[in-house]
Scaffold this active site. Structure first.
Site, mmCIF file in Angstrom:
data_model
loop_
_atom_site.group_PDB
_atom_site.id
_atom_site.type_symbol
_atom_site.label_atom_id
_atom_site.label_comp_id
_atom_site.label_asym_id
_atom_site.label_seq_id
_atom_site.Cartn_x
_atom_site.Cartn_y
_atom_site.Cartn_z
ATOM 1 N N TYR A 87 34.690 -33.162 -15.854
ATOM 2 C CA TYR A 87 34.060 -32.274 -16.850
ATOM 3 C C TYR A 87 33.805 -33.048 -18.146
ATOM 4 O O TYR A 87 32.760 -32.891 -18.786
ATOM 5 C CB TYR A 87 35.002 -31.094 -17.091
ATOM 6 C CG TYR A 87 34.527 -30.059 -18.092
ATOM 7 C CD1 TYR A 87 33.454 -29.224 -17.811
ATOM 8 C CD2 TYR A 87 35.183 -29.897 -19.313
ATOM 9 C CE1 TYR A 87 33.046 -28.257 -18.726
ATOM 10 C CE2 TYR A 87 34.783 -28.931 -20.225
ATOM 11 C CZ TYR A 87 33.711 -28.108 -19.923
ATOM 12 O OH TYR A 87 33.301 -27.153 -20.829
ATOM 13 N N SER B 187 31.818 -29.455 -25.760
ATOM 14 C CA SER B 187 33.212 -29.030 -25.556
ATOM 15 C C SER B 187 34.121 -30.016 -26.285
ATOM 16 O O SER B 187 33.693 -31.133 -26.617
ATOM 17 C CB SER B 187 33.499 -29.085 -24.056
ATOM 18 O OG SER B 187 34.878 -29.085 -23.808
HETATM 19 N N1 LIG Z 1 34.742 -20.944 -22.514
HETATM 20 C C1 LIG Z 1 35.178 -22.017 -23.109
HETATM 21 O O1 LIG Z 1 36.345 -22.079 -23.552
HETATM 22 C C2 LIG Z 1 34.291 -23.206 -23.301
HETATM 23 C C3 LIG Z 1 34.808 -24.284 -24.045
HETATM 24 C C4 LIG Z 1 34.014 -25.388 -24.250
HETATM 25 C C5 LIG Z 1 32.735 -25.429 -23.737
HETATM 26 N N2 LIG Z 1 32.253 -24.400 -23.006
HETATM 27 C C6 LIG Z 1 30.905 -24.498 -22.478
HETATM 28 O O2 LIG Z 1 30.194 -23.314 -22.727
HETATM 29 C C7 LIG Z 1 29.177 -23.157 -21.741
HETATM 30 C C8 LIG Z 1 29.238 -21.740 -21.194
HETATM 31 O O3 LIG Z 1 30.487 -21.555 -20.556
HETATM 32 P P1 LIG Z 1 31.211 -20.124 -20.420
HETATM 33 O O4 LIG Z 1 32.548 -20.269 -20.987
HETATM 34 O O5 LIG Z 1 30.317 -19.063 -20.890
HETATM 35 O O6 LIG Z 1 31.412 -20.075 -18.832
HETATM 36 P P2 LIG Z 1 30.805 -19.112 -17.704
HETATM 37 O O7 LIG Z 1 31.051 -17.697 -18.034
HETATM 38 O O8 LIG Z 1 31.336 -19.652 -16.418
HETATM 39 O O9 LIG Z 1 29.241 -19.361 -17.793
HETATM 40 C C9 LIG Z 1 28.621 -20.459 -17.198
HETATM 41 C C10 LIG Z 1 27.151 -20.157 -17.029
HETATM 42 O O10 LIG Z 1 26.508 -21.312 -16.469
HETATM 43 C C11 LIG Z 1 25.722 -20.900 -15.353
HETATM 44 N N3 LIG Z 1 25.646 -21.972 -14.359
HETATM 45 C C12 LIG Z 1 26.667 -22.559 -13.699
HETATM 46 N N4 LIG Z 1 26.196 -23.450 -12.819
HETATM 47 C C13 LIG Z 1 24.841 -23.421 -12.920
HETATM 48 C C14 LIG Z 1 23.794 -24.095 -12.263
HETATM 49 N N5 LIG Z 1 24.016 -24.973 -11.262
HETATM 50 N N6 LIG Z 1 22.516 -23.833 -12.627
HETATM 51 C C15 LIG Z 1 22.263 -22.927 -13.599
HETATM 52 N N7 LIG Z 1 23.206 -22.245 -14.248
HETATM 53 C C16 LIG Z 1 24.485 -22.486 -13.908
HETATM 54 C C17 LIG Z 1 26.450 -19.670 -14.802
HETATM 55 O O11 LIG Z 1 25.584 -18.796 -14.106
HETATM 56 P P3 LIG Z 1 25.366 -18.746 -12.518
HETATM 57 O O12 LIG Z 1 26.697 -18.834 -11.869
HETATM 58 O O13 LIG Z 1 24.673 -17.420 -12.323
HETATM 59 O O14 LIG Z 1 24.474 -19.882 -12.200
HETATM 60 C C18 LIG Z 1 26.899 -18.990 -16.084
HETATM 61 O O15 LIG Z 1 25.859 -18.193 -16.595
HETATM 62 C C19 LIG Z 1 29.438 -24.242 -20.700
HETATM 63 O O16 LIG Z 1 28.561 -25.323 -20.935
HETATM 64 C C20 LIG Z 1 30.854 -24.677 -20.967
HETATM 65 O O17 LIG Z 1 31.101 -25.999 -20.574
HETATM 66 C C21 LIG Z 1 33.014 -23.267 -22.777
#
Ligand SMILES: NC(=O)c1ccc[n+]([C@@H]2O[C@H](COP(=O)([O-])OP(=O)(O)OC[C@H]3O[C@@H](n4cnc5c(N)ncnc54)[C@H](OP(=O)(O)O)[C@@H]3O)[C@@H](O)[C@H]2O)c1
Length: 278
Positions: free
Chosen positions: A155, A142
């Site tokens: 975070y 990120s």
């Molecule tokens: N969206 C953005 O703007 C952004 C920016 C920078 C970085 N990121 C990174 O991208 C990645 C994906 O994020 P996203 O935006 O797609 O968010 P998201 O839709 O909230 O997806 C997060 C995923 O992580 C899983 N997860 C959460 N806690 C978990 C746990 N304890 N064990 C196993 N799985 C877990 C969730 O599934 P369950 O709830 O089913 O476990 C979900 O599939 C993350 O690492 C995030 O930090 C996102």
């Protein structure tokens, strides 16, 4: 033939957002998938919606917080088809609160999910990748892995740690046939903030406006897959907020000034003053 045709790809965080979109795009490219997250029902829904061979992925539910269970999950993943080519450490959780209001348990929770979980899966797979002399580990970091902004301390800490760990590991495994790509997304259109927690563990529960109009997840994942194919060591994907990486590299002082004088902060303090005088 696609670079990912018949490759076995293990994706964590596959139940929503970036991970879910990766499932669809890697499936369309002919990959065989192992998909993980906590919510088995959501994983099954994603599996049923795969564009090629719906239902063909191995659904492997796991909770990255339960570190002691992860070595068994690694064995289960390998035994599925006897091989793994890519591990995509994508699962993650965000927090939205000031450091002083965040309980230590929440800092630890975020550290486990966003850092130790990835490290545990990586350590489990490494000996196996070494013996097959190939493997590609992808890590989703990120902008918070590069600098800090208010309310994201819990975070930013694990995201910074990911860079330290994987930069070091990459230098240990040169010429081993194993590759590491760290992807830095900007603001991507997912529901990450709705799944985020506040400092005492309560669900934050709302998709922030910035995320509603953010960089489309389909486009972001397409670019990520391109970077993975090129074996990029570090790759940014997102909108114009990516300029902060350059400012931070060439003038960290300037970025700190920008963050501390963010226009939203000024508007809020102006509103507070108005309330006081009313
Ligand atoms: N969206 C953005 O703007 C952004 C920016 C920078 C970085 N990121 C990174 O991208 C990645 C994906 O994020 P996203 O935006 O797609 O968010 P998201 O839709 O909230 O997806 C997060 C995923 O992580 C899983 N997860 C959460 N806690 C978990 C746990 N304890 N064990 C196993 N799985 C877990 C969730 O599934 P369950 O709830 O089913 O476990 C979900 O599939 C993350 O690492 C995030 O930090 C996102």
């Amino acid at each position: 033939m696609s670079h990912f045709q018949n490759k076995i790809i293990w994706i964590t965080g596959a139940s929503s957002g970036i991970g879910e979109e990766m499932c669809y795009q890697f499936s369309a490219l002919g990959a065989k998938l192992i998909i993980s997250a906590r919510n088995e029902g959501k994983l099954k829904r994603v599996n049923a919606q795969l564009p090629r061979n719906p239902g063909s992925a191995k659904v492997l539910p796991l909770d990255l917080e339960k570190l002691s269970e992860l070595p068994d999950k690694v064995h289960e993943a390998i035994s599925y088809l006897g091989k793994i080519d890519f591990l995509i450490n994508n699962a993650g959780m965000a927090v939205r609160d000031f450091a002083k209001n965040t309980e230590l348990e929440i800092d630890q929770k975020l550290m486990n999910i966003n850092y130790f979980g990835s490290v545990a899966l990586t350590k489990g797979l490494l000996p196996y990748f070494e013996s097959q002399k190939s493997g590609h580990i992808v890590v989703i970091s990120s902008l918070s892995g590069k600098y800090g902004v208010p309310k994201l301390a819990a975070y930013a800490a694990p995201k910074h740690a990911l860079h330290g760990f994987y930069d070091s590991l990459r230098n240990e495994i040169v010429d081993s046939g194993i590759y590491i790509s760290v992807i830095i997304p900007g603001i991507i259109q997912t529901e990450i903030t709705a799944h985020a927690v506040l400092g005492k563990g309560e669900n934050y529960g709302k998709v922030e406006t910035a995320f509603l109009k953010a960089y489309p997840v389909e486009k972001a994942v397409k670019k990520m897959i391109g970077a993975i194919q090129k074996r990029s060591e570090e790759y940014y994907v997102g909108g114009s907020e990516g300029i902060t990486l350059w400012i931070n590299r060439f003038s960290p002082w300037l970025l700190r000034r920008i963050i501390r004088n963010h226009p939203l902060k000024k508007i809020r303090s102006f509103k507070k003053k108005m309330k006081f005088w009313n």
